[in-house]
Every structure is written in C-alpha cells, then in structure tokens.
Design a protein around this motif. Sequence first.
Motif, PDB file in Angstrom:
ATOM      1  N   ASN A  28       0.838  -1.188   0.000  1.00 14.70           N
ATOM      2  CA  ASN A  28       0.000   0.000   0.000  1.00 14.70           C
ATOM      3  C   ASN A  28       0.878   1.245   0.000  1.00 14.70           C
ATOM      4  OD1 ASN A  28       0.816   0.462   2.707  1.00 14.70           O
ATOM      5  ND2 ASN A  28      -0.836  -0.855   3.452  1.00 14.70           N
ATOM      6  N   ALA A  29       0.240   2.398  -0.127  1.00 17.06           N
ATOM      7  CA  ALA A  29       0.984   3.651  -0.245  1.00 17.06           C
ATOM      8  C   ALA A  29       1.859   3.905   0.973  1.00 17.06           C
ATOM      9  CB  ALA A  29       0.007   4.810  -0.447  1.00 17.06           C
ATOM     10  N   GLY A  30       1.347   3.601   2.160  1.00 19.55           N
ATOM     11  CA  GLY A  30       2.120   3.827   3.372  1.00 19.55           C
ATOM     12  C   GLY A  30       3.394   3.016   3.406  1.00 19.55           C
ATOM     13  N   SER A  31       3.308   1.752   3.012  1.00 22.15           N
ATOM     14  CA  SER A  31       4.501   0.899   2.999  1.00 22.15           C
ATOM     15  C   SER A  31       5.502   1.361   1.948  1.00 22.15           C
ATOM     16  CB  SER A  31       4.106  -0.555   2.723  1.00 22.15           C
ATOM     17  OG  SER A  31       3.388  -1.104   3.796  1.00 22.15           O
ATOM     18  N   ILE A  32       5.005   1.738   0.775  1.00 17.39           N
ATOM     19  CA  ILE A  32       5.893   2.225  -0.283  1.00 17.39           C
ATOM     20  C   ILE A  32       6.616   3.479   0.184  1.00 17.39           C
ATOM     21  CG2 ILE A  32       5.942   3.238  -2.598  1.00 17.39           C
ATOM     22  CD1 ILE A  32       3.520   1.403  -3.254  1.00 17.39           C
ATOM     23  N   SER A  33       5.894   4.397   0.788  1.00 14.26           N
ATOM     24  CA  SER A  33       6.488   5.628   1.297  1.00 14.26           C
ATOM     25  C   SER A  33       7.554   5.330   2.345  1.00 14.26           C
ATOM     26  CB  SER A  33       5.390   6.509   1.906  1.00 14.26           C
ATOM     27  OG  SER A  33       5.926   7.654   2.512  1.00 14.26           O
ATOM     28  N   GLN A  34       7.238   4.457   3.274  1.00 11.83           N
ATOM     29  CA  GLN A  34       8.169   4.140   4.358  1.00 11.83           C
ATOM     30  C   GLN A  34       9.435   3.478   3.834  1.00 11.83           C
ATOM     31  OE1 GLN A  34       8.966   0.823   5.791  1.00 11.83           O
ATOM     32  NE2 GLN A  34      10.424   1.922   7.101  1.00 11.83           N
ATOM     33  N   LYS A  35       9.284   2.564   2.859  1.00 11.14           N
ATOM     34  CA  LYS A  35      10.453   1.876   2.300  1.00 11.14           C
ATOM     35  C   LYS A  35      11.399   2.864   1.622  1.00 11.14           C
ATOM     36  CE  LYS A  35       9.504  -2.471   3.224  1.00 11.14           C
ATOM     37  NZ  LYS A  35      10.312  -3.215   4.225  1.00 11.14           N
ATOM     38  N   THR A  85       3.990  14.778  -0.362  1.00 11.93           N
ATOM     39  CA  THR A  85       2.887  15.541  -0.957  1.00 11.93           C
ATOM     40  C   THR A  85       1.788  14.618  -1.464  1.00 11.93           C
ATOM     41  OG1 THR A  85       4.456  17.269  -1.600  1.00 11.93           O
ATOM     42  CG2 THR A  85       2.308  17.299  -2.676  1.00 11.93           C
ATOM     43  N   VAL A  86       2.178  13.505  -2.043  1.00 14.20           N
ATOM     44  CA  VAL A  86       1.188  12.523  -2.498  1.00 14.20           C
ATOM     45  C   VAL A  86       0.418  11.969  -1.301  1.00 14.20           C
ATOM     46  CG1 VAL A  86       0.886  10.253  -3.575  1.00 14.20           C
ATOM     47  CG2 VAL A  86       2.457  11.921  -4.582  1.00 14.20           C
ATOM     48  N   MET A  87       1.147  11.643  -0.241  1.00 12.34           N
ATOM     49  CA  MET A  87       0.516  11.048   0.937  1.00 12.34           C
ATOM     50  C   MET A  87      -0.409  12.037   1.646  1.00 12.34           C
ATOM     51  SD  MET A  87       1.699   7.975   0.877  1.00 12.34           S
ATOM     52  CE  MET A  87       1.167   7.404   2.494  1.00 12.34           C
ATOM     53  N   ASP A  88       0.030  13.296   1.767  1.00  6.62           N
ATOM     54  CA  ASP A  88      -0.708  14.280   2.571  1.00  6.62           C
ATOM     55  C   ASP A  88      -1.782  15.032   1.795  1.00  6.62           C
ATOM     56  OD1 ASP A  88       0.993  13.526   4.580  1.00  6.62           O
ATOM     57  OD2 ASP A  88       2.159  15.376   4.616  1.00  6.62           O
ATOM     58  N   MET A  91      -0.051   4.528  -7.043  1.00 10.26           N
ATOM     59  CA  MET A  91      -0.270   4.021  -5.679  1.00 10.26           C
ATOM     60  C   MET A  91      -1.661   3.396  -5.548  1.00 10.26           C
ATOM     61  SD  MET A  91       2.378   4.918  -3.590  1.00 10.26           S
ATOM     62  CE  MET A  91       3.507   6.239  -3.146  1.00 10.26           C
ATOM     63  N   LEU A  92      -2.653   4.072  -6.095  1.00 11.88           N
ATOM     64  CA  LEU A  92      -4.024   3.562  -6.021  1.00 11.88           C
ATOM     65  C   LEU A  92      -4.164   2.234  -6.751  1.00 11.88           C
ATOM     66  CD1 LEU A  92      -5.807   6.969  -6.611  1.00 11.88           C
ATOM     67  CD2 LEU A  92      -6.016   5.596  -4.523  1.00 11.88           C
ATOM     68  N   LYS A  93      -3.532   2.126  -7.908  1.00 14.05           N
ATOM     69  CA  LYS A  93      -3.599   0.885  -8.681  1.00 14.05           C
ATOM     70  C   LYS A  93      -2.915  -0.259  -7.943  1.00 14.05           C
ATOM     71  CE  LYS A  93      -3.877   3.081 -13.244  1.00 14.05           C
ATOM     72  NZ  LYS A  93      -5.230   2.599 -13.578  1.00 14.05           N
ATOM     73  N   VAL A  94      -1.773   0.026  -7.331  1.00 10.53           N
ATOM     74  CA  VAL A  94      -1.054  -1.006  -6.576  1.00 10.53           C
ATOM     75  C   VAL A  94      -1.916  -1.491  -5.410  1.00 10.53           C
ATOM     76  CG1 VAL A  94       0.917  -1.418  -5.049  1.00 10.53           C
ATOM     77  CG2 VAL A  94       1.258  -0.261  -7.232  1.00 10.53           C
ATOM     78  N   GLU A  95      -2.499  -0.549  -4.671  1.00 10.84           N
ATOM     79  CA  GLU A  95      -3.338  -0.940  -3.534  1.00 10.84           C
ATOM     80  C   GLU A  95      -4.525  -1.795  -3.991  1.00 10.84           C
ATOM     81  OE1 GLU A  95      -4.532   2.145  -0.916  1.00 10.84           O
ATOM     82  OE2 GLU A  95      -2.483   2.590  -0.271  1.00 10.84           O
TER      83      GLU A  95
END
Length: 292
Positions: free
Chosen positions: A131-138, A181-184, A281-285
């Motif tokens: 998900n987007a959160g995991s991608i961002s954190q990595k 910026t994408v996340m927030d 990100m949306l497509k991956v999720e």
Amino acid sequence: MQMLQPHEVLCPSIITAAEILDRLACMALLDEASLEHKPGLVCPSSQGSHRDMDFSLFQCSVDALQGYFQAQCLNGYRDVNFEEIRQCGILAEQKMMAATQQINTHKGAIFNLGFASAAVGQCLADNSPLNAGSISQKIQSTWQNELLHHLERNPNSHGQRMRSQYGITGAIEEVASGFKTVMDVALPTYIDIYTRTANTQQAAIQTLFSLIAYVQDTNIVWRGGLSALYIVQDLAKQFLGRGGVLQHNWMQDVAKVEDYFVQHRLSPGGSADLLGVTLFMLKVEHEFCNHI
C-alpha cells in the motif's frame, strides 16, 4: 534493462508480481496522459502549452518504458545498491529519449515511479503490505539519505537551476520524503472526491488542482518565474474554493484556467508527475489488496 545474474533465481510468483507492477505503472502514466481538462498539459485533444509534444508521443514514450518498472521492482526485491537503481533509470531514460526523438516526456516518471517500483519490490521481499504507506516508508528508510546527500545533481537541469536561483526543492526531495505531498495532499483528495462522485476523471482533476495549489512546481517557475507560480497557485486555490469539480459547471470553470496556462505557456509538469504517482499508488493498492 537490469539483468539478473546467472546464479540468481527468483520464484515465479515474484516475477509475475513484478510484471503486474510494470503494467500498473504504464497504465498510470497512460491514465494521466489521457486525462482531459489538464491546464497546460498534453491530453488526447490538446497539446496544452507544449509545441513539441502530443498524445501520440506520450504513448510512444510509455511503450518504450515497458519492462523498466519490472526491472526496478526486481532490483528492490534483490536489495541492490543505490547505484544499480540509478543506472537502471539512466538506461530507461536513454531508451525513452530515443523513442521520442530526444523530447523529455517522462524523465520525472522514470525517477519517481522507478523508486516507487523498487519500494514495491522491497515490500514483496519482506512481505509488507502493498500500500501507499509501505511504499512511502520503504523509500524513506532505504534511500532517503543517498537521495539527499549522495545523488549527483545536474547543475544545468531546470530543477537544479530553480533550486539554486530560488531555493525551491523539487523531485529529488519529494521522492526522498517518500512522496509526502502525495501522501498528505493527493491521495486524500482523490479518495474524497471519488467517494463522493464515483468518477475517476473528477477525482483526478481535483487531485491535480490540489497539487498545483500546493506544489512549488519548478516547471512553472522555469517558464514564468516565481510570479507565475504564485498566480497559478492562486487560480487553483480559487477553483478549489468554489467547490472544484463538485460544481455543476466545473468544466467551464476549468476551461478558463486552461486558457490562462496556454496563453502564458505554463505547464505544471511537476504536479502532473505527482498525479501519476498517485494513480500508481491507487492501482497497486487495488491490485494487491489481498497480498500477505
């Protein structure tokens, strides 16, 4: 593209996941390019503010990038060093430029989605949620330091010249932040509007305008200076303040903004790049919602 070493064997499920990821990345880029009513940007019915680009060129560019995102995903899965990821991106950029007769259509996407794809590979390696959160954190935990402090910057690039002249940060800082910026901004906007309208076009346009209102877009500053940035940010904020795409006549409202961008030859390319990341990100999720 990056090749596996002879002794490296990856299980078929990882190869399949990387192939799917590659398709999703290309689809995200095509979806962004296909979106109508983007101020100053190329779409199927308009060249926007670009005299040297059209929609067919973007299609050729995306075709040339097929396989690149799979390669970066596998690079992340294999935990290769930063330089290997960088070199893979350079090769993709060369292939893209050859396909477009040296016109830069997707340099930002190669950089942004390259690291996002590598982050997906890392998630696959340690069985983290996709998900987007995991991608961002990595991205932050693995490459932030090298991106900010060790990546060689081209002083003659538009982004770096704007950084030197105005102190504006750009794509490198955005990726290093894990796409803050994408996340927030972008993802919450898209999800909110899609929940209200069930319309992907409206959700994407509202997201693009939210990005234009927020991002210090070096593409805008390069073409029109800081004054142009402040003007278009204000135009976007006014559009959103009137309700954005939730207005009954939102297309007519957008058309006025489109006219301003074209008349002044402005193009929010940085915001468009981040819209592409958002769609990715949306497509991956959605695709990997049952992973782990």
